[in-house]
Design an enzyme around this catalytic site. Structure first.
Site, PDB file in Angstrom:
ATOM      1  N   ASP A 190       0.750  -1.365  -0.062  1.00 62.73           N
ATOM      2  CA  ASP A 190       0.095   0.079   0.143  1.00 62.73           C
ATOM      3  C   ASP A 190       0.789   1.406   0.012  1.00 62.73           C
ATOM      4  O   ASP A 190       1.948   1.124   0.634  1.00 62.73           O
ATOM      5  CB  ASP A 190      -0.869   0.320   1.423  1.00 62.73           C
ATOM      6  CG  ASP A 190      -2.019   1.064   1.018  1.00 62.73           C
ATOM      7  OD1 ASP A 190      -2.311   1.402  -0.232  1.00 62.73           O
ATOM      8  OD2 ASP A 190      -2.501   1.295   1.982  1.00 62.73           O
ATOM      9  N   ASN A 194     -10.746  -2.597  -6.107  1.00 67.35           N
ATOM     10  CA  ASN A 194     -10.082  -1.676  -6.932  1.00 67.35           C
ATOM     11  C   ASN A 194     -10.473  -1.410  -8.427  1.00 67.35           C
ATOM     12  O   ASN A 194     -10.060  -0.178  -9.006  1.00 67.35           O
ATOM     13  CB  ASN A 194      -8.449  -2.037  -7.224  1.00 67.35           C
ATOM     14  CG  ASN A 194      -7.575  -2.220  -6.167  1.00 67.35           C
ATOM     15  OD1 ASN A 194      -6.630  -2.798  -5.985  1.00 67.35           O
ATOM     16  ND2 ASN A 194      -7.974  -1.583  -4.980  1.00 67.35           N
TER      17      ASN A 194
HETATM   18  C1  FPP Z   1      -1.958   0.140  -3.574  1.00 66.62           C
HETATM   19  O1  FPP Z   1      -1.622   1.373  -3.261  1.00 66.62           O
HETATM   20  C2  FPP Z   1      -1.521  -0.525  -4.628  1.00 66.62           C
HETATM   21  C3  FPP Z   1      -2.180  -1.047  -5.744  1.00 66.62           C
HETATM   22  C4  FPP Z   1      -3.619  -1.197  -5.544  1.00 66.62           C
HETATM   23  C5  FPP Z   1      -1.635  -1.491  -6.735  1.00 66.62           C
HETATM   24  C6  FPP Z   1      -0.234  -2.552  -6.623  1.00 66.62           C
HETATM   25  C7  FPP Z   1       0.303  -2.870  -7.935  1.00 66.62           C
HETATM   26  C8  FPP Z   1       1.528  -2.900  -8.291  1.00 66.62           C
HETATM   27  C9  FPP Z   1       2.621  -2.493  -7.364  1.00 66.62           C
HETATM   28  C10 FPP Z   1       1.627  -3.191  -9.717  1.00 66.62           C
HETATM   29  C11 FPP Z   1       2.445  -4.337 -10.020  1.00 66.62           C
HETATM   30  C12 FPP Z   1       2.077  -5.626  -9.357  1.00 66.62           C
HETATM   31  C13 FPP Z   1       2.375  -6.788  -9.614  1.00 66.62           C
HETATM   32  C14 FPP Z   1       2.484  -7.868  -8.868  1.00 66.62           C
HETATM   33  C15 FPP Z   1       3.533  -7.015 -10.860  1.00 66.62           C
HETATM   34  P1  FPP Z   1      -2.483   2.645  -3.439  1.00 66.62           P
HETATM   35  O2  FPP Z   1      -2.782   2.967  -4.747  1.00 66.62           O
HETATM   36  O3  FPP Z   1      -3.713   1.837  -2.666  1.00 66.62           O
HETATM   37  O4  FPP Z   1      -1.929   3.633  -2.417  1.00 66.62           O
HETATM   38  P2  FPP Z   1      -2.583   4.689  -1.463  1.00 66.62           P
HETATM   39  O5  FPP Z   1      -3.053   3.963  -0.267  1.00 66.62           O
HETATM   40  O6  FPP Z   1      -1.325   5.751  -1.182  1.00 66.62           O
HETATM   41  O7  FPP Z   1      -3.643   5.359  -2.641  1.00 66.62           O
END
Ligand code: FPP
Length: 233
Positions: A18, A66
């Protein structure tokens, strides 16, 4: 298992990656840049965990919730996963028979190219000793409902823990010993809600793109000081 002994290095670790969005916002960048930076952090962390003899690592890449994000962000995450799979994961699996990948979640709504890459990566995985499970279009509640419905279709009339576990996406994997969440939030976010009944949690305040292998190793060290009692004394 001794009630008061320290826990050994975990065999199975799951990570809620996250903080990508906040990382980007802090830098006045588009949120998608945060996901790009987040994807860059993955390989070193995986390598460090496998070197520490963690045999199962589960990464929360995209949840069933998401899809509520803006379409541009969803498609940026999906293409990032597609590129990461094809440019990094598939070549690594081909060159190192010890590595396996599997996907947990419902892949049916994904674009055909991405779904086929996921299936191909699973197919060429040769049951190696180190497994990375990617939770993709994954939700814990959806997984439990899927498992129950599958069991009913197979004729079950009463469902016990073993039957349910056998129908979960994670059926071939041990429950996570340790769940690491970055970004400082204190919630489970529908991640492995059945499997985490007795998991230990470590919350790191750092945002995922800033996470280093050292951060993850210190989470493993913290885990070794936990006393797991599984409801006993
Ligand atoms: C959460 O951060 C992250 C995600 C929903 C996406 C995670 C995906 C990747 C890192 C892409 C690559 C993955 C793989 C396995 C190849 P957020 O956007 O919720 O952060 P925030 O809480 O700061 O808004």
């Amino acid at each position: 298992m001794s009630d008061f002994s320290k826990s050994a290095t975990p065999n199975s670790v799951a990570i809620i990656m996250d903080g990508n969005g906040r990382w980007a916002t802090q830098r006045s960048l588009d949120r998608c840049e945060g996901h790009i930076a987040g994807a860059r952090a993955i390989s070193a962390v995986l390598r460090a965990l496998f070197e520490k003899e963690v045999h199962f690592v589960t990464l929360y890449a995209f949840s069933t919730e998401n899809w509520k994000r803006p379409r541009a962000e969803v498609s940026a995450i999906m293409s990032l996963i597609y590129r990461y799979l094809n440019d990094t994961v598939i070549p690594e699996i081909k060159s190192d028979a010890r590595l396996s990948i599997r996907f947990i979640g419902d892949l049916t709504p994904l674009d055909k190219e991405l779904r086929e890459s996921c299936e191909y990566a699973e197919k060429i995985s040769r049951g190696g000793e180190y497994t990375c499970a990617v939770a993709l279009n994954y939700g814990g509640r959806a997984e439990i409902l899927h498992a129950v419905n599958e069991a009913i279709r197979e004729g079950a009339t009463a469902i016990d823990e073993q039957t349910l576990s056998r129908h979960l996406y994670t059926r071939a994997m041990p429950d996570p010993d340790l769940i690491i969440r970055t970004g400082g939030e204190l919630r489970t976010s529908n991640f492995l809600i059945w499997q985490s009944a007795y998991s230990e949690y470590v919350i790191l305040d750092k945002l995922w793109p800033d996470i280093t292998p050292e951060d993850i190793i210190s989470s493993l060290d913290e885990y070794t000081h936990r006393k797991r009692r599984y409801g006993g004394l």
